[in-house]
Motif scaffolding. Structure first.
Motif, short mmCIF file in Angstrom:
data_model
loop_
_atom_site.label_atom_id
_atom_site.label_comp_id
_atom_site.label_asym_id
_atom_site.label_seq_id
_atom_site.Cartn_x
_atom_site.Cartn_y
_atom_site.Cartn_z
N PRO A 19 0.75 -1.13 -0.13
CA PRO A 19 0.08 0.04 -0.02
C PRO A 19 0.72 1.15 0.01
O PRO A 19 0.24 2.37 -0.09
N ASN A 20 2.16 1.25 -0.03
CA ASN A 20 2.99 2.34 0.24
C ASN A 20 3.78 2.61 -0.90
O ASN A 20 4.98 1.97 -1.32
N PHE A 21 3.33 3.47 -2.12
CA PHE A 21 3.96 3.16 -3.28
C PHE A 21 5.16 3.95 -3.45
O PHE A 21 6.09 3.49 -4.27
N THR A 22 5.68 4.67 -2.59
CA THR A 22 6.85 5.19 -2.44
C THR A 22 7.95 4.61 -1.66
O THR A 22 9.01 5.17 -1.51
N LYS A 23 7.39 3.66 -0.77
CA LYS A 23 8.45 2.71 -0.18
C LYS A 23 8.27 1.29 -0.58
O LYS A 23 7.95 0.40 0.29
N VAL A 24 8.54 1.10 -1.80
CA VAL A 24 8.36 -0.34 -2.35
C VAL A 24 9.71 -1.08 -2.22
O VAL A 24 9.82 -2.17 -2.53
N LYS A 25 10.71 -0.49 -1.93
CA LYS A 25 12.14 -1.01 -1.79
C LYS A 25 13.03 -0.08 -1.13
O LYS A 25 12.94 0.99 -0.84
N PRO A 26 14.20 -0.86 -0.48
CA PRO A 26 15.29 0.13 0.44
C PRO A 26 15.81 0.95 -0.34
O PRO A 26 16.09 0.53 -1.76
N GLU A 27 16.35 1.81 0.18
CA GLU A 27 17.17 2.91 -0.37
C GLU A 27 18.79 2.27 -0.81
O GLU A 27 19.38 2.84 0.02
N PHE A 28 18.98 1.47 -1.53
CA PHE A 28 20.52 0.96 -1.68
C PHE A 28 21.15 1.96 -2.57
O PHE A 28 20.78 2.56 -3.32
N LYS A 29 22.51 2.21 -2.33
CA LYS A 29 23.37 2.89 -3.18
C LYS A 29 24.46 1.96 -3.59
O LYS A 29 25.02 1.04 -3.18
N ILE A 30 24.44 1.99 -5.08
CA ILE A 30 25.39 1.03 -5.64
C ILE A 30 26.74 1.64 -5.72
O ILE A 30 26.74 3.00 -6.08
N ILE A 31 27.82 1.16 -4.95
CA ILE A 31 29.23 1.98 -5.24
C ILE A 31 30.29 1.06 -5.93
O ILE A 31 30.13 -0.17 -5.99
#
Length: 257
Positions: free
Chosen positions: A245-257
Protein backbone atom coordinates in the motif's frame (compact mmCIF):
# COMPACT_ATOMS: atom_id res chain seq x y z
CA UNK A 1 -3.14 -24.84 6.89
CA UNK A 2 -4.08 -23.47 10.31
CA UNK A 3 -7.22 -22.69 12.30
CA UNK A 4 -8.28 -19.61 14.23
CA UNK A 5 -7.29 -21.48 17.39
CA UNK A 6 -3.76 -21.78 15.96
CA UNK A 7 -3.71 -18.05 15.24
CA UNK A 8 -4.70 -17.31 18.82
CA UNK A 9 -1.98 -19.69 20.05
CA UNK A 10 0.60 -17.76 18.02
CA UNK A 11 -0.61 -14.42 19.36
CA UNK A 12 -0.52 -15.68 22.95
CA UNK A 13 2.72 -17.69 22.82
CA UNK A 14 4.74 -16.01 20.08
CA UNK A 15 5.35 -19.20 18.12
CA UNK A 16 3.50 -21.90 16.17
CA UNK A 17 4.73 -25.21 14.75
CA UNK A 18 2.88 -26.09 11.54
CA UNK A 19 3.18 -29.67 10.37
CA UNK A 20 3.74 -30.79 6.78
CA UNK A 21 4.04 -27.44 5.03
CA UNK A 22 6.46 -28.99 2.52
CA UNK A 23 6.24 -32.48 1.04
CA UNK A 24 9.08 -34.99 0.78
CA UNK A 25 10.03 -34.02 -2.78
CA UNK A 26 10.25 -30.35 -1.86
CA UNK A 27 12.34 -31.19 1.21
CA UNK A 28 14.73 -33.28 -0.90
CA UNK A 29 15.12 -30.42 -3.38
CA UNK A 30 16.04 -28.02 -0.59
CA UNK A 31 18.43 -30.52 1.02
CA UNK A 32 20.22 -30.90 -2.30
CA UNK A 33 20.30 -27.11 -2.68
CA UNK A 34 21.84 -26.67 0.79
CA UNK A 35 24.58 -29.17 0.01
CA UNK A 36 25.20 -27.42 -3.31
CA UNK A 37 25.63 -24.05 -1.61
CA UNK A 38 28.14 -25.51 0.85
CA UNK A 39 30.09 -27.14 -1.98
CA UNK A 40 30.14 -23.97 -4.12
CA UNK A 41 31.19 -21.86 -1.13
CA UNK A 42 34.13 -24.21 -0.53
CA UNK A 43 35.09 -24.17 -4.22
CA UNK A 44 35.00 -20.35 -4.17
CA UNK A 45 37.06 -20.23 -0.97
CA UNK A 46 34.15 -18.38 0.64
CA UNK A 47 33.36 -21.03 3.25
CA UNK A 48 33.61 -20.14 6.92
CA UNK A 49 32.39 -21.19 10.35
CA UNK A 50 29.33 -19.19 11.44
CA UNK A 51 29.28 -20.55 15.00
CA UNK A 52 28.18 -17.98 17.58
CA UNK A 53 30.96 -16.52 19.69
CA UNK A 54 30.66 -15.63 23.37
CA UNK A 55 30.94 -16.86 26.94
CA UNK A 56 27.76 -18.96 26.90
CA UNK A 57 29.92 -22.07 26.30
CA UNK A 58 33.44 -22.73 27.68
CA UNK A 59 36.08 -21.48 25.24
CA UNK A 60 37.70 -24.90 24.75
CA UNK A 61 34.36 -26.41 23.77
CA UNK A 62 33.30 -23.45 21.64
CA UNK A 63 36.28 -23.67 19.31
CA UNK A 64 35.33 -27.27 18.40
CA UNK A 65 31.80 -26.36 17.30
CA UNK A 66 30.75 -25.76 13.70
CA UNK A 67 27.81 -24.01 12.02
CA UNK A 68 27.31 -23.60 8.30
CA UNK A 69 25.31 -20.45 7.71
CA UNK A 70 24.81 -18.40 4.54
CA UNK A 71 22.36 -15.58 3.81
CA UNK A 72 20.33 -14.85 0.67
CA UNK A 73 19.76 -18.49 -0.19
CA UNK A 74 17.03 -17.57 -2.69
CA UNK A 75 19.81 -16.07 -4.81
CA UNK A 76 21.72 -19.36 -4.74
CA UNK A 77 18.99 -21.84 -5.67
CA UNK A 78 15.48 -21.50 -7.12
CA UNK A 79 14.06 -24.11 -4.75
CA UNK A 80 14.23 -21.52 -1.97
CA UNK A 81 12.40 -18.87 -3.97
CA UNK A 82 9.64 -21.40 -4.55
CA UNK A 83 9.61 -22.12 -0.82
CA UNK A 84 9.43 -18.43 0.12
CA UNK A 85 6.19 -17.99 -1.83
CA UNK A 86 4.85 -21.53 -1.41
CA UNK A 87 1.01 -21.49 -1.24
CA UNK A 88 0.96 -23.35 2.07
CA UNK A 89 3.55 -20.97 3.50
CA UNK A 90 1.65 -17.87 2.45
CA UNK A 91 -1.62 -19.38 3.71
CA UNK A 92 -0.14 -19.35 7.23
CA UNK A 93 1.51 -15.94 6.86
CA UNK A 94 -1.73 -14.26 5.79
CA UNK A 95 -3.43 -15.48 8.95
CA UNK A 96 -0.76 -14.49 11.47
CA UNK A 97 0.69 -11.36 9.80
CA UNK A 98 -2.09 -10.13 7.51
CA UNK A 99 -2.88 -10.01 3.80
CA UNK A 100 0.15 -7.92 2.78
CA UNK A 101 3.36 -9.81 3.53
CA UNK A 102 6.94 -9.03 2.53
CA UNK A 103 10.14 -11.03 2.61
CA UNK A 104 12.90 -9.51 4.73
CA UNK A 105 15.74 -12.00 4.21
CA UNK A 106 16.65 -15.67 3.94
CA UNK A 107 19.43 -17.83 5.33
CA UNK A 108 20.42 -21.44 5.92
CA UNK A 109 21.69 -23.01 9.14
CA UNK A 110 23.34 -26.42 9.18
CA UNK A 111 24.47 -28.12 12.40
CA UNK A 112 26.77 -31.00 11.47
CA UNK A 113 26.73 -34.22 13.50
CA UNK A 114 28.42 -34.37 16.92
CA UNK A 115 29.76 -30.80 16.94
CA UNK A 116 26.98 -28.61 15.51
CA UNK A 117 27.15 -25.27 17.30
CA UNK A 118 24.60 -24.06 19.84
CA UNK A 119 22.65 -20.80 19.53
CA UNK A 120 22.45 -18.92 22.86
CA UNK A 121 19.04 -17.62 23.88
CA UNK A 122 18.22 -14.34 22.14
CA UNK A 123 15.61 -12.25 20.40
CA UNK A 124 15.97 -11.43 16.70
CA UNK A 125 14.71 -7.88 17.35
CA UNK A 126 18.16 -6.28 17.99
CA UNK A 127 19.35 -7.32 14.54
CA UNK A 128 16.54 -5.62 12.59
CA UNK A 129 14.15 -3.62 14.82
CA UNK A 130 10.83 -2.58 13.27
CA UNK A 131 7.99 -0.28 14.29
CA UNK A 132 5.06 -2.68 14.62
CA UNK A 133 6.82 -5.92 15.60
CA UNK A 134 5.10 -8.03 12.92
CA UNK A 135 8.45 -9.52 11.91
CA UNK A 136 8.64 -13.28 12.26
CA UNK A 137 10.90 -16.15 11.33
CA UNK A 138 9.70 -19.20 9.46
CA UNK A 139 12.18 -21.97 10.21
CA UNK A 140 11.83 -24.71 7.59
CA UNK A 141 13.02 -28.09 8.85
CA UNK A 142 14.87 -30.26 6.35
CA UNK A 143 15.64 -32.99 8.89
CA UNK A 144 14.01 -34.45 11.97
CA UNK A 145 14.91 -32.10 14.82
CA UNK A 146 14.82 -33.17 18.46
CA UNK A 147 16.65 -32.39 21.68
CA UNK A 148 19.55 -34.68 20.77
CA UNK A 149 20.46 -32.86 17.56
CA UNK A 150 19.78 -29.35 18.80
CA UNK A 151 16.19 -28.47 17.95
CA UNK A 152 14.97 -24.93 18.48
CA UNK A 153 13.73 -23.98 21.94
CA UNK A 154 11.43 -21.08 22.71
CA UNK A 155 10.15 -19.25 25.78
CA UNK A 156 6.36 -19.15 25.28
CA UNK A 157 4.87 -15.69 25.73
CA UNK A 158 8.24 -13.93 25.92
CA UNK A 159 7.35 -11.74 22.92
CA UNK A 160 4.83 -9.90 25.11
CA UNK A 161 7.63 -8.63 27.38
CA UNK A 162 9.09 -6.46 24.60
CA UNK A 163 12.74 -5.98 23.70
CA UNK A 164 15.32 -7.02 26.28
CA UNK A 165 18.94 -5.88 26.79
CA UNK A 166 21.36 -8.18 24.98
CA UNK A 167 25.10 -8.69 25.27
CA UNK A 168 27.68 -9.40 22.61
CA UNK A 169 26.31 -9.68 19.09
CA UNK A 170 23.34 -10.12 20.29
CA UNK A 171 22.41 -12.75 22.84
CA UNK A 172 20.92 -12.76 26.31
CA UNK A 173 22.89 -13.31 29.50
CA UNK A 174 23.26 -17.08 29.50
CA UNK A 175 23.24 -17.34 33.29
CA UNK A 176 19.85 -15.67 33.47
CA UNK A 177 18.55 -17.30 30.27
CA UNK A 178 19.97 -20.82 29.91
CA UNK A 179 19.07 -22.66 26.71
CA UNK A 180 17.72 -25.64 28.63
CA UNK A 181 14.85 -23.52 30.01
CA UNK A 182 13.33 -23.17 26.55
CA UNK A 183 10.46 -25.36 25.39
CA UNK A 184 11.86 -27.81 22.80
CA UNK A 185 10.12 -27.63 19.42
CA UNK A 186 10.54 -31.16 18.09
CA UNK A 187 9.77 -31.22 14.37
CA UNK A 188 9.86 -33.44 11.30
CA UNK A 189 11.29 -32.64 7.88
CA UNK A 190 8.78 -30.42 6.07
CA UNK A 191 7.45 -28.80 9.25
CA UNK A 192 7.82 -25.04 9.76
CA UNK A 193 8.23 -23.26 13.09
CA UNK A 194 6.91 -19.69 12.95
CA UNK A 195 8.03 -17.37 15.76
CA UNK A 196 7.91 -13.62 16.38
CA UNK A 197 11.21 -11.74 16.39
CA UNK A 198 10.64 -10.78 20.04
CA UNK A 199 10.21 -14.41 21.11
CA UNK A 200 13.22 -15.63 23.07
CA UNK A 201 14.72 -18.68 21.38
CA UNK A 202 17.93 -20.68 21.05
CA UNK A 203 19.16 -24.23 20.61
CA UNK A 204 21.61 -26.67 22.13
CA UNK A 205 24.64 -28.23 20.47
CA UNK A 206 24.02 -31.08 18.04
CA UNK A 207 25.54 -34.05 19.86
CA UNK A 208 23.84 -36.70 17.73
CA UNK A 209 25.12 -38.58 14.69
CA UNK A 210 22.53 -36.78 12.54
CA UNK A 211 22.73 -33.51 10.62
CA UNK A 212 20.24 -30.75 11.47
CA UNK A 213 19.49 -28.59 8.41
CA UNK A 214 17.15 -25.60 8.47
CA UNK A 215 16.44 -22.73 6.13
CA UNK A 216 15.00 -19.62 7.67
CA UNK A 217 12.82 -16.98 6.02
CA UNK A 218 12.07 -13.68 7.79
CA UNK A 219 8.78 -11.99 6.89
CA UNK A 220 7.00 -8.78 7.92
CA UNK A 221 3.79 -6.85 7.23
CA UNK A 222 4.24 -4.47 4.30
CA UNK A 223 3.65 -1.32 6.40
CA UNK A 224 5.96 -2.36 9.24
CA UNK A 225 9.03 -0.19 8.64
CA UNK A 226 12.51 -0.54 10.15
CA UNK A 227 13.48 1.89 12.90
CA UNK A 228 17.17 1.58 12.03
CA UNK A 229 18.95 1.26 8.69
CA UNK A 230 20.49 -2.10 9.50
CA UNK A 231 20.56 -5.67 8.23
CA UNK A 232 19.69 -4.79 4.63
CA UNK A 233 19.71 -7.76 2.28
CA UNK A 234 19.09 -7.94 -1.42
CA UNK A 235 15.53 -9.05 -2.01
CA UNK A 236 14.25 -7.31 1.09
CA UNK A 237 10.71 -6.05 0.51
CA UNK A 238 9.66 -8.60 -2.09
CA UNK A 239 5.89 -9.06 -1.88
CA UNK A 240 5.01 -12.67 -1.16
CA UNK A 241 1.32 -12.03 -0.47
CA UNK A 242 -1.12 -9.22 -1.20
CA UNK A 243 -0.09 -5.73 -2.25
CA UNK A 244 2.18 -2.94 -1.08
CA UNK A 245 0.00 0.00 0.00
CA UNK A 246 3.05 2.30 0.19
CA UNK A 247 3.84 3.35 -3.38
CA UNK A 248 6.92 5.40 -2.48
CA UNK A 249 8.36 2.77 -0.14
CA UNK A 250 8.47 -0.35 -2.28
CA UNK A 251 12.17 -1.06 -1.88
CA UNK A 252 15.07 -0.10 0.39
CA UNK A 253 17.28 2.83 -0.62
CA UNK A 254 20.37 0.96 -1.69
CA UNK A 255 23.38 2.78 -3.10
CA UNK A 256 25.52 1.02 -5.69
CA UNK A 257 29.17 1.93 -5.11
Amino acid sequence: MITQKDVEFYKENGYLLVKGVFNQQEVEEMRKAVEGIIARAAQSKADYNSAWQGDFIPAEELKKLVLKGFHDVHYHDASFMRAVIHPQMTAVLKQIIGPNVQLHHTKMLVKPPENGAAFPMHQDYPYFPHEKHTMLAASVHLDHADEENGCLRVIPGSHRVGSLPHVGSYYLNHKENPIKEGTPCVAEAGDVLFFNYLTIHGSETNRSSRTRRNVLFQYREASDFPVENTHFDWGMGLMVSGENPNFTKVKPEFKII
